[in-house]
Scaffold this motif. Structure first.
Motif, PDB file in Angstrom:
ATOM      1  N   UNK A 107       0.849  -1.186   0.000  1.00 24.16           N
ATOM      2  CA  UNK A 107       0.000   0.000   0.000  1.00 24.16           C
ATOM      3  C   UNK A 107       0.882   1.231   0.000  1.00 24.16           C
ATOM      4  N   UNK A 108       0.473   2.267  -0.728  1.00 19.30           N
ATOM      5  CA  UNK A 108       1.311   3.464  -0.795  1.00 19.30           C
ATOM      6  C   UNK A 108       0.488   4.720  -1.062  1.00 19.30           C
ATOM      7  N   UNK A 109       1.122   5.829  -0.709  1.00 16.99           N
ATOM      8  CA  UNK A 109       0.528   7.153  -0.938  1.00 16.99           C
ATOM      9  C   UNK A 109       1.442   7.939  -1.862  1.00 16.99           C
ATOM     10  N   UNK A 110       0.879   8.479  -2.936  1.00 18.85           N
ATOM     11  CA  UNK A 110       1.583   9.473  -3.751  1.00 18.85           C
ATOM     12  C   UNK A 110       1.482  10.812  -3.015  1.00 18.85           C
ATOM     13  N   UNK A 111       2.625  11.310  -2.554  1.00 18.33           N
ATOM     14  CA  UNK A 111       2.622  12.444  -1.632  1.00 18.33           C
ATOM     15  C   UNK A 111       2.875  13.774  -2.322  1.00 18.33           C
ATOM     16  N   UNK A 112       1.977  14.135  -3.230  1.00 12.33           N
ATOM     17  CA  UNK A 112       1.917  15.515  -3.670  1.00 12.33           C
ATOM     18  C   UNK A 112       2.713  15.905  -4.891  1.00 12.33           C
ATOM     19  N   UNK A 113       2.997  14.966  -5.777  1.00 14.16           N
ATOM     20  CA  UNK A 113       3.698  15.375  -6.993  1.00 14.16           C
ATOM     21  C   UNK A 113       2.801  16.230  -7.881  1.00 14.16           C
ATOM     22  N   UNK A 114       1.516  15.957  -7.845  1.00 16.05           N
ATOM     23  CA  UNK A 114       0.585  16.657  -8.732  1.00 16.05           C
ATOM     24  C   UNK A 114      -0.283  17.640  -7.954  1.00 16.05           C
ATOM     25  N   UNK A 170     -12.684  12.279  -4.770  1.00 18.49           N
ATOM     26  CA  UNK A 170     -12.692  12.066  -3.328  1.00 18.49           C
ATOM     27  C   UNK A 170     -12.355  10.619  -2.956  1.00 18.49           C
ATOM     28  N   UNK A 171     -12.544   9.686  -3.881  1.00 20.47           N
ATOM     29  CA  UNK A 171     -12.272   8.289  -3.536  1.00 20.47           C
ATOM     30  C   UNK A 171     -10.790   7.992  -3.359  1.00 20.47           C
ATOM     31  N   UNK A 172      -9.927   8.765  -4.018  1.00 23.54           N
ATOM     32  CA  UNK A 172      -8.496   8.470  -3.929  1.00 23.54           C
ATOM     33  C   UNK A 172      -7.635   9.635  -3.444  1.00 23.54           C
ATOM     34  N   UNK A 173      -8.165  10.840  -3.367  1.00 25.69           N
ATOM     35  CA  UNK A 173      -7.402  11.937  -2.762  1.00 25.69           C
ATOM     36  C   UNK A 173      -7.694  11.917  -1.272  1.00 25.69           C
ATOM     37  N   UNK A 174      -6.652  11.668  -0.486  1.00 31.19           N
ATOM     38  CA  UNK A 174      -6.837  11.425   0.944  1.00 31.19           C
ATOM     39  C   UNK A 174      -6.170  12.481   1.817  1.00 31.19           C
ATOM     40  N   UNK A 175      -5.694  13.546   1.211  1.00 32.92           N
ATOM     41  CA  UNK A 175      -5.075  14.607   1.983  1.00 32.92           C
ATOM     42  C   UNK A 175      -4.442  15.634   1.068  1.00 32.92           C
ATOM     43  N   UNK A 176      -3.791  16.626   1.686  1.00 37.54           N
ATOM     44  CA  UNK A 176      -3.157  17.726   0.955  1.00 37.54           C
ATOM     45  C   UNK A 176      -1.699  17.801   1.392  1.00 37.54           C
ATOM     46  N   UNK A 199      -8.037  23.974   2.263  1.00 35.62           N
ATOM     47  CA  UNK A 199      -8.463  22.963   1.293  1.00 35.62           C
ATOM     48  C   UNK A 199      -8.794  21.640   1.975  1.00 35.62           C
ATOM     49  N   UNK A 200      -7.918  21.206   2.880  1.00 33.30           N
ATOM     50  CA  UNK A 200      -8.089  19.896   3.507  1.00 33.30           C
ATOM     51  C   UNK A 200      -9.242  19.879   4.498  1.00 33.30           C
ATOM     52  N   UNK A 201      -9.383  20.936   5.267  1.00 37.48           N
ATOM     53  CA  UNK A 201     -10.389  20.952   6.334  1.00 37.48           C
ATOM     54  C   UNK A 201     -11.806  20.899   5.793  1.00 37.48           C
ATOM     55  N   UNK A 202     -12.003  21.354   4.582  1.00 28.18           N
ATOM     56  CA  UNK A 202     -13.333  21.301   3.976  1.00 28.18           C
ATOM     57  C   UNK A 202     -13.824  19.860   3.826  1.00 28.18           C
ATOM     58  N   UNK A 204     -12.334  17.279   5.904  1.00 29.23           N
ATOM     59  CA  UNK A 204     -11.875  16.534   7.068  1.00 29.23           C
ATOM     60  C   UNK A 204     -10.629  15.711   6.804  1.00 29.23           C
ATOM     61  N   UNK A 205      -9.753  16.203   5.933  1.00 27.44           N
ATOM     62  CA  UNK A 205      -8.558  15.467   5.533  1.00 27.44           C
ATOM     63  C   UNK A 205      -7.311  16.004   6.229  1.00 27.44           C
ATOM     64  N   UNK A 206      -6.282  15.179   6.343  1.00 28.41           N
ATOM     65  CA  UNK A 206      -5.023  15.652   6.916  1.00 28.41           C
ATOM     66  C   UNK A 206      -4.191  16.438   5.914  1.00 28.41           C
ATOM     67  N   UNK A 207      -3.306  17.241   6.452  1.00 33.43           N
ATOM     68  CA  UNK A 207      -2.264  17.907   5.673  1.00 33.43           C
ATOM     69  C   UNK A 207      -0.935  17.264   6.036  1.00 33.43           C
ATOM     70  N   UNK A 208      -0.129  16.973   5.042  1.00 28.96           N
ATOM     71  CA  UNK A 208       1.251  16.545   5.256  1.00 28.96           C
ATOM     72  C   UNK A 208       2.158  17.707   4.897  1.00 28.96           C
ATOM     73  N   UNK A 209       3.037  18.087   5.823  1.00 30.62           N
ATOM     74  CA  UNK A 209       3.984  19.153   5.518  1.00 30.62           C
ATOM     75  C   UNK A 209       5.388  18.592   5.369  1.00 30.62           C
TER      76      UNK A 209
END
Length: 395
Positions: A107-114, A170-176, A199-202, A204-209
């Protein structure tokens, strides 16, 4: 009509047959035998067999009769839940998912390339992956920019565009994701982070910094994080590191952890992890919640940026083995509801399994400044089971 179990006749080397000549379906599809099972989600660390049926974990026991099932010999190896890497850039190249699978990653997360303007490529990649994969949207609407920082122009940190993209996928975007280094966000990192939160709080998603070399002191950025948000590259070097000028973990990091902000290793290749910072923090008990790679094909080819090696780094800091496995499995699964029910070998859980070899020897582990540390053991992938089937084996 149902056939009672007592009507089956055991036959050596063949499937059991009923009196009608029908072949009985094997009780299990696959049995992993003889390994040391480590499932931190249930506090298990024992020599056990693991049985799989119908793509799910079916049973676990000291000796399981495999019947006609396929057998995977894990003698001398570790059997863990499949590894979950929450910080990758695997969407960039279609070969990435397969390479990660061979390294135990299920399992993996694409962390913000796009970003919002370029999201389609990333969405297509995570949906095409054999593993369960999801996506963090870059708050910079053009995504990662190789010629300039994606939010150096603050107008590109577009919360409205991000919200529209999230709503559409929304099915695959899980955060910002917000990359906050000065070379990326200039002197307005606080504003970029505020827009990412909008963007994320609208939803209920997490933000990764992404931290390291920020314009603002790290404490000011951490103060803007909410429970469930993630700090990646947690051991980035100064300036504005997690270790203050006094050599102590900064109080804002301790306060953030108390309010359930998560801290992630995030290795990468460009100055994201410094041994001195990691060692100082570890001595003070400030360890990662999760381990991740910041995976790219180029980084993987160095032999450094893959999950087994990053797990080895954490083990070399003196972290107990079960805690290291937890960081790569159940802790990662709990970071995103997308992975609910994964990260464990509990009966009924998806049968995603990593078989790892923990080799003893003399090894060198490398940080992203090229500094080396000796180690006496290192993880290597041996086999990966995905959805109950052997998906990869070491040569």
């Amino acid at each position: 009509m149902p056939i009672a179990r007592r009507t089956f006749i055991a036959m050596a080397g063949a499937a059991a047959l009923t009196s009608h000549g029908w072949a009985a379906a094997p009780r299990y599809d696959l049995v992993i035998k003889g390994g040391r099972v480590i499932d931190p989600a249930r506090g298990i660390d024992a020599m056990l067999d693991v049985a799989i049926a119908g793509g799910k974990i079916a049973a676990m026991g000291k000796t399981i009769d495999p019947g006609a099932a396929q057998i995977l010999d894990a003698t001398g190896k570790l059997v863990t839940p499949g590894l979950i890497d929450i910080h990758t850039h695997a969407s960039v190249d279609p070969a990435s998912a397969g390479l990660m699978l061979a390294e135990g990653v299920t399992g993996w997360i694409e962390a913000g390339w796009e970003g919002a303007e370029t999201v389609d490529q990333g969405i297509a990649a995570v949906r095409a992956a054999p593993q369960k994969a999801a996506f963090l949207l870059n708050i910079g609407r053009k995504g990662v920019m190789t010629t300039a920082g994606e939010t150096m122009d603050l107008s590109l940190a577009d919360a409205a565009a991000a919200r529209a993209a999230i709503a559409a996928h929304r099915d695959v975007i899980v955060g910002v994701k917000a990359r906050l280094s000065r070379s990326i966000a200039g002197d307005h990192d606080l504003d970029v982070l505020r827009r990412a939160q909008q963007a994320a709080s609208a939803f209920g998603l997490p933000v990764m910094i992404h931290i390291g070399g920020t314009f603002s002191p790290l404490g000011q950025l951490l103060d803007l994080l909410k429970p469930g948000d993630i700090v990646t590259h947690m051991y980035a070097p100064p300036p504005h590191a997690i270790i203050g000028d006094d050599g102590r973990v900064i109080p804002e990091a301790i306060a953030a952890r108390k309010r359930c902000v998560r801290f992630d290793w995030g290795h990468g290749t460009h100055g994201h992890v410094l041994w001195e910072v990691a060692e100082q923090a570890a001595r003070q008990g400030f360890l990662p919640d999760t381990v991740s790679t910041d995976w790219t094909i180029a980084g993987d080819r160095t032999g450094v940026v893959n999950m087994p090696t990053i797990m080895s780094n954490v083990l070399a800091l003196g972290v107990p083995l079960d805690q290291v496995v937890a960081m790569a499995t159940i802790n990662a699964a709990r970071s995103f509801t997308f992975f609910k029910g994964r990260g464990t070998l509990a009966p009924g859980a998806p049968a995603d399994v990593a078989v790892l070899e923990l080799r003893q020897g003399q090894f060198e582990l490398v940080d992203t400044a090229g500094k080396k540390r000796p180690a006496t053991c290192k993880f290597f992938p041996a086999a990966t089971i995905l959805d109950g089937k052997i998906a990869a084996r070491a040569a």
